[in-house]
Design an enzyme around this catalytic site. Sequence first.
Site, mmCIF file in Angstrom:
data_model
loop_
_atom_site.group_PDB
_atom_site.id
_atom_site.type_symbol
_atom_site.label_atom_id
_atom_site.label_comp_id
_atom_site.label_asym_id
_atom_site.label_seq_id
_atom_site.Cartn_x
_atom_site.Cartn_y
_atom_site.Cartn_z
ATOM 1 N N ASP A 23 74.631 100.352 10.525
ATOM 2 C CA ASP A 23 74.786 99.394 11.611
ATOM 3 C C ASP A 23 75.004 98.014 10.994
ATOM 4 O OD1 ASP A 23 74.474 98.240 14.269
ATOM 5 O OD2 ASP A 23 72.479 97.639 13.635
ATOM 6 N N ASP A 27 74.632 94.429 12.969
ATOM 7 C CA ASP A 27 73.744 93.376 13.444
ATOM 8 C C ASP A 27 72.280 93.737 13.229
ATOM 9 O OD1 ASP A 27 75.927 91.942 14.219
ATOM 10 O OD2 ASP A 27 75.745 92.394 16.346
ATOM 11 N N GLU A 66 71.991 88.781 15.099
ATOM 12 C CA GLU A 66 72.696 89.460 16.170
ATOM 13 C C GLU A 66 73.892 88.577 16.523
ATOM 14 O OE1 GLU A 66 72.332 92.341 17.871
ATOM 15 O OE2 GLU A 66 70.645 93.013 16.623
ATOM 16 N N ARG A 126 76.336 91.305 28.866
ATOM 17 C CA ARG A 126 76.132 90.178 27.949
ATOM 18 C C ARG A 126 77.439 89.438 27.667
ATOM 19 N NH1 ARG A 126 73.370 93.114 23.088
ATOM 20 N NH2 ARG A 126 74.184 94.965 24.123
ATOM 21 N N GLY A 130 78.210 98.253 17.216
ATOM 22 C CA GLY A 130 78.482 97.987 18.628
ATOM 23 C C GLY A 130 78.958 96.565 18.831
ATOM 24 N N LYS A 167 79.199 105.964 17.889
ATOM 25 C CA LYS A 167 78.916 105.793 16.463
ATOM 26 C C LYS A 167 78.864 107.136 15.741
ATOM 27 C CE LYS A 167 76.384 101.392 16.399
ATOM 28 N NZ LYS A 167 75.197 100.694 15.876
ATOM 29 N N ASP A 203 68.809 99.919 13.301
ATOM 30 C CA ASP A 203 67.564 99.369 13.852
ATOM 31 C C ASP A 203 67.401 99.548 15.347
ATOM 32 O OD1 ASP A 203 68.028 96.095 15.048
ATOM 33 O OD2 ASP A 203 69.663 97.346 14.331
#
Length: 285
Positions: free
Chosen positions: A79, A81, A88, A125, A170, A218, A241
Amino acid sequence: MNQDLVLQTKIGHEETLQKFLHTIGRKGVIKEPCAVRLQRMNREEFETRWAGKCRALQIDANWIEPSLKLSQFKLFATDMDSTFLNLETLDEMASFVGKGEDVAKITELAMQGKIHNYAESLTARVKLLAGADASIVDRLIDRHIRPNPGAEKLVSALKEAGIPMLLVSGGFSCVTEVVKARYGFTHVISNELEIIDGKLTGRVTGPFGTPIIDGRGKISYVSAYALQHGIELSQLITMGDGSNDIPMLEAAGLSIAWHAKPKVRPHAKQAFDFAPLSGLLALFS
């Protein structure tokens, strides 16, 4: 087979690790990045007597097969971020336009798995950024992109071992492509921010207009890459995470929950809360 116990902590905290070894009556050679491997430990006794103190001292404790070698693995996927990078990216961009708190609240709920549809949470978001100048992307890249400790050494070791590295995010291609170029990732998969006339429209899609990359996306991408190159998932190492990393953490032969949310930790083979990214290398004999 008895497992070895690998103890690790933050780079530069060798004294803390040495004191803990003295406390439990063991000796060991502390090696880079800041780790020691103990053999013939009684797991039940350690978990009962010492695991709590170990965590209180900010020391990671992972049980590992003594014969595990990096050469057993043929693919690495991480991953971005808050795993490879120390931020992030969406939260950071939102802070530039005064939307940081609103976006961060949704991000935290999504990472904890309290919002079960990642695509829905990401859409909500990004929508908050509608109308923002696209220069916030350049600002992020120029001033704020920093890898977590140990990133360079981990990347160097994986390259030396000839292991392809996938950046599976993502987040957004405008950032992942930069990280790929800087650190030599083999491939990336990530989402796309829509930008028209120099402004963010507030819309996001997956690559080339496909569905948004979430947890299922993913592992689908990683699995497809592995299949194409004749690699078994048992030969895969993954790190992540958040809740959208769970599918690829579960599927891999070796997986690390990196400073992960409580919901995520049980789905990974190992967990790092204090060790650097290069701490992965200490797991191998």
